[in-house]
Design a protein around this motif. Structure first.
Motif, mmCIF file in Angstrom:
data_model
loop_
_atom_site.group_PDB
_atom_site.id
_atom_site.type_symbol
_atom_site.label_atom_id
_atom_site.label_comp_id
_atom_site.label_asym_id
_atom_site.label_seq_id
_atom_site.Cartn_x
_atom_site.Cartn_y
_atom_site.Cartn_z
ATOM 1 N N ARG A 1 30.196 32.057 -20.357
ATOM 2 C CA ARG A 1 29.275 31.240 -19.573
ATOM 3 C C ARG A 1 28.282 30.534 -20.485
ATOM 4 O O ARG A 1 27.954 29.361 -20.287
ATOM 5 C CB ARG A 1 28.504 32.123 -18.591
ATOM 6 N N HIS A 2 27.830 31.269 -21.490
ATOM 7 C CA HIS A 2 26.862 30.696 -22.416
ATOM 8 C C HIS A 2 27.472 29.501 -23.149
ATOM 9 O O HIS A 2 26.851 28.437 -23.277
ATOM 10 C CB HIS A 2 26.411 31.761 -23.407
ATOM 11 N N ALA A 3 28.693 29.681 -23.621
ATOM 12 C CA ALA A 3 29.356 28.619 -24.376
ATOM 13 C C ALA A 3 29.596 27.410 -23.485
ATOM 14 O O ALA A 3 29.368 26.264 -23.893
ATOM 15 C CB ALA A 3 30.672 29.137 -24.943
ATOM 16 N N GLU A 4 29.998 27.680 -22.271
ATOM 17 C CA GLU A 4 30.265 26.578 -21.364
ATOM 18 C C GLU A 4 28.975 25.820 -21.052
ATOM 19 O O GLU A 4 28.954 24.598 -20.937
ATOM 20 C CB GLU A 4 30.883 27.115 -20.073
ATOM 21 N N TRP A 5 27.930 26.598 -20.964
ATOM 22 C CA TRP A 5 26.612 26.015 -20.700
ATOM 23 C C TRP A 5 26.190 25.119 -21.863
ATOM 24 O O TRP A 5 25.708 24.004 -21.681
ATOM 25 C CB TRP A 5 25.649 27.174 -20.472
ATOM 26 N N LEU A 6 26.422 25.617 -23.093
ATOM 27 C CA LEU A 6 26.124 24.810 -24.269
ATOM 28 C C LEU A 6 26.960 23.536 -24.260
ATOM 29 O O LEU A 6 26.472 22.453 -24.560
ATOM 30 C CB LEU A 6 26.414 25.603 -25.543
ATOM 31 N N GLY A 7 28.236 23.712 -23.896
ATOM 32 C CA GLY A 7 29.159 22.588 -23.937
ATOM 33 C C GLY A 7 28.825 21.499 -22.935
ATOM 34 O O GLY A 7 29.301 20.376 -23.032
ATOM 35 N N ALA B 1 31.181 19.019 -27.606
ATOM 36 C CA ALA B 1 30.991 18.918 -26.160
ATOM 37 C C ALA B 1 31.942 17.899 -25.544
ATOM 38 O O ALA B 1 32.345 18.039 -24.389
ATOM 39 C CB ALA B 1 29.540 18.544 -25.848
ATOM 40 N N ASP B 2 32.311 16.904 -26.313
ATOM 41 C CA ASP B 2 33.224 15.898 -25.791
ATOM 42 C C ASP B 2 34.562 16.518 -25.430
ATOM 43 O O ASP B 2 35.237 16.096 -24.503
ATOM 44 C CB ASP B 2 33.428 14.811 -26.841
ATOM 45 N N ALA B 3 34.950 17.558 -26.177
ATOM 46 C CA ALA B 3 36.228 18.219 -25.922
ATOM 47 C C ALA B 3 36.101 19.260 -24.808
ATOM 48 O O ALA B 3 37.050 19.959 -24.505
ATOM 49 C CB ALA B 3 36.741 18.888 -27.195
ATOM 50 N N GLY B 4 34.943 19.375 -24.215
ATOM 51 C CA GLY B 4 34.787 20.313 -23.102
ATOM 52 C C GLY B 4 34.221 21.653 -23.511
ATOM 53 O O GLY B 4 33.726 22.398 -22.681
ATOM 54 N N ARG B 5 34.295 21.982 -24.777
ATOM 55 C CA ARG B 5 33.744 23.257 -25.236
ATOM 56 C C ARG B 5 33.095 23.059 -26.601
ATOM 57 O O ARG B 5 33.594 22.298 -27.419
ATOM 58 C CB ARG B 5 34.833 24.321 -25.319
ATOM 59 N N PRO B 6 32.009 23.748 -26.834
ATOM 60 C CA PRO B 6 31.317 23.556 -28.112
ATOM 61 C C PRO B 6 32.159 24.072 -29.273
ATOM 62 O O PRO B 6 33.010 24.944 -29.100
ATOM 63 C CB PRO B 6 30.052 24.389 -27.938
ATOM 64 N N SER B 7 31.884 23.545 -30.440
ATOM 65 C CA SER B 7 32.665 23.975 -31.599
ATOM 66 C C SER B 7 32.290 25.400 -31.988
ATOM 67 O O SER B 7 31.177 25.865 -31.758
ATOM 68 C CB SER B 7 32.392 23.040 -32.774
ATOM 69 N N LYS B 8 33.258 26.080 -32.553
ATOM 70 C CA LYS B 8 33.071 27.451 -33.007
ATOM 71 C C LYS B 8 31.883 27.573 -33.960
ATOM 72 O O LYS B 8 31.029 28.453 -33.811
ATOM 73 C CB LYS B 8 34.359 27.900 -33.713
ATOM 74 N N GLU B 9 31.793 26.647 -34.892
ATOM 75 C CA GLU B 9 30.735 26.729 -35.898
ATOM 76 C C GLU B 9 29.365 26.584 -35.251
ATOM 77 O O GLU B 9 28.407 27.246 -35.629
ATOM 78 C CB GLU B 9 30.915 25.644 -36.967
ATOM 79 N N ALA C 1 33.217 33.450 -29.920
ATOM 80 C CA ALA C 1 33.556 32.233 -30.652
ATOM 81 C C ALA C 1 34.767 32.461 -31.554
ATOM 82 O O ALA C 1 35.658 31.616 -31.645
ATOM 83 C CB ALA C 1 32.349 31.773 -31.476
ATOM 84 N N GLU C 2 34.795 33.613 -32.198
ATOM 85 C CA GLU C 2 35.930 33.914 -33.082
ATOM 86 C C GLU C 2 37.226 33.975 -32.292
ATOM 87 O O GLU C 2 38.277 33.548 -32.759
ATOM 88 C CB GLU C 2 35.699 35.267 -33.786
ATOM 89 N N ARG C 3 37.159 34.503 -31.109
ATOM 90 C CA ARG C 3 38.369 34.689 -30.322
ATOM 91 C C ARG C 3 38.816 33.423 -29.613
ATOM 92 O O ARG C 3 40.008 33.124 -29.550
ATOM 93 C CB ARG C 3 38.149 35.790 -29.264
ATOM 94 N N GLU C 4 37.864 32.681 -29.039
ATOM 95 C CA GLU C 4 38.241 31.661 -28.068
ATOM 96 C C GLU C 4 38.005 30.222 -28.518
ATOM 97 O O GLU C 4 38.496 29.300 -27.875
ATOM 98 C CB GLU C 4 37.473 31.888 -26.756
ATOM 99 N N LEU C 5 37.233 30.041 -29.560
ATOM 100 C CA LEU C 5 36.895 28.658 -29.925
ATOM 101 C C LEU C 5 37.553 28.229 -31.232
ATOM 102 O O LEU C 5 38.184 29.013 -31.905
ATOM 103 C CB LEU C 5 35.371 28.518 -30.021
#
Lengths: 252, 252
Positions: A190-196, A204-212, A248-252
């Motif tokens: 949820r946090h990542a999606e919120w950031l994205g 964010a353009d790709a729908g999800r924030p970058s791992k880094e 982030a390590e797992r999903e991004l």
DNA sequence: CCTTGCGCTTGACGCGACGTCAACCTCTAC
DNA sequence: GTAGAGGTTGACGTCGCGTCAAGCGCAAGG
């Protein structure tokens, strides 16, 4: 000396429906039945009922009560097990109460903030320095434009969601779950999606924030004291970081 | 960007059954359906789900959540009402926990006593003086004979019931109910019936103790410090007396 | 082409402790 | 005869899903 179902009900302070229920599940059969199926209770049955009611008052489920009364279960054992259940339940309620209280103060603080300068809101311009320094003035400009474009209503809604996310994190911390647990990972998602959702964030353009970006932000959380109070102190903020990094390590 | 039901479920950490349930009750309809009724969720639906999950985590019932999300209810209002519910529930659990703890110690104390001299049990010979003084040596003799006739097993069971009755009284006192309430009166009925089961008590032959005996005993409870600790202090013992007197006046 | 298997669908029961009708019976009093 | 009190059985509703059961659409492997 036998009594009718209503007499017994009044005597014991329960409804007749309850007595018929206890008959149905075999917990308290009437001592006898008369014309038309009428139930009659003698004093043995009434004493059994009284023991049932005492144990029920203590919160024991009916089947446990049956076990105790029919000597298949030790009473002290049953009560001790039940005590565990009660204590856990009470702890859950305490944490839940605390969560709701935190959420309420957060919401109220949020509405206060809303009345003041919008641009002093939580996550947006508070991080202006970090954003420009690490990801460039361009990213900040886009983010800022997006924020202004939201309008008052949209900004208020965004703040609400932000406070909710914070409250959820602190609640998870309070429950003492593991950062890699499903629950914490769901929060991280949820946090990542919120950031994205903020156009300024990298990826964010790709729908999800970058791992880094997520990992960098997570580390920044523990490094900056201002975040600690948002996520429940040092313990809380390291928990948030661990969960976010794992995610982030797992999903991004 | 639409996701299947399983993707959403994993992302949010809930089961797909939960999502179908939320669809069924109209809380979260999927943003679209495809071939064969497959549900698809876009990011708007996912954000709605996240708000649902946060509020659920706080313990709000689903219909309240629906009201909040559809703006028919104020979120702060709903949370405040819910907080009341939580606090009451928590108080109930606290009292229940305390009751169970008291009952457990009473039972354990009871088994200790059982190992010692039986005749030092709670209500029986402890009151020998009062019984003989007020109701005659004859009554005491009959009561004593009955007690001996019970045997070890019967005496133990009797003690258990005695402790249970005490625990129920102190629990009622702790809950702060009224002495004339149905609950207290039901306890008084149990108490009277318990007294009536001892053959030595006046009126026991008729199945219920005499009104005068019960009232006299109730007054004795407040006059004698030994009873106060059995019924939860001064407050407790006056409560017991009030309940017993009210009951005796009405029913005996 | 047929089977297997996955992922999805709808439909339904189960849980816990009763509350709440509904429809019917039995006895008593007027 | 009829109303009323007090009983009976039967069945549904509560709350948030878990857990089968039966069936459909689609892809891979025989």
């Amino acid at each position: 000396m036998t009594s009718s179902i209503q007499d017994v009900a009044r005597l014991a302070g329960v409804s007749s429906r309850t007595l018929r229920h206890y008959d149905q599940i075999g917990l308290l059969p009437p001592s006898g039945t008369g014309h038309g199926g009428l139930r009659y209770y003698d004093d043995v049955a009434i004493r059994r009922l009284q023991r049932i009611l005492l144990l029920r008052e203590l919160g024991l489920p009916l089947d446990e009560i049956a076990g105790v009364l029919d000597e298949q279960t030790d009473e002290v054992d049953a009560l001790r097990r039940h005590l565990d259940v009660l204590r856990r339940e009470r702890g859950r309620l305490e944490r839940q109460t605390a969560s709701v209280e935190r959420t309420l103060t957060a919401l109220e603080k949020g509405t206060e903030l809303m009345a003041e300068d919008m641009l002093d809101g939580f996550d947006h311009t508070q991080h202006k320095d970090e954003v420009t320094e690490r990801w460039g003035a361009d990213a900040y400009a886009r983010s800022d434009a997006w924020w202004r474009g939201l309008g008052a209503q949209g900004q208020a809604e965004w703040k609400t969601r932000t406070e909710e996310l914070n409250a959820a994190w602190t609640a998870a911390v309070g429950r003492g779950v593991d950062p890699t647990s499903d629950e914490a990972q769901a929060l991280a998602a949820r946090h990542a999606e919120w950031l994205g959702a903020v156009p300024g964030t990298p990826g964010a353009d790709a729908g999800r924030p970058s791992k880094e970006y997520v990992i960098g932000l997570a580390e920044m959380y523990v490094a900056d004291a201002r975040f600690a109070k948002n996520y429940g102190g040092n313990e809380g903020v390291t928990f948030v970081r661990d969960a976010l990094v794992a995610y982030a390590e797992r999903e991004l």
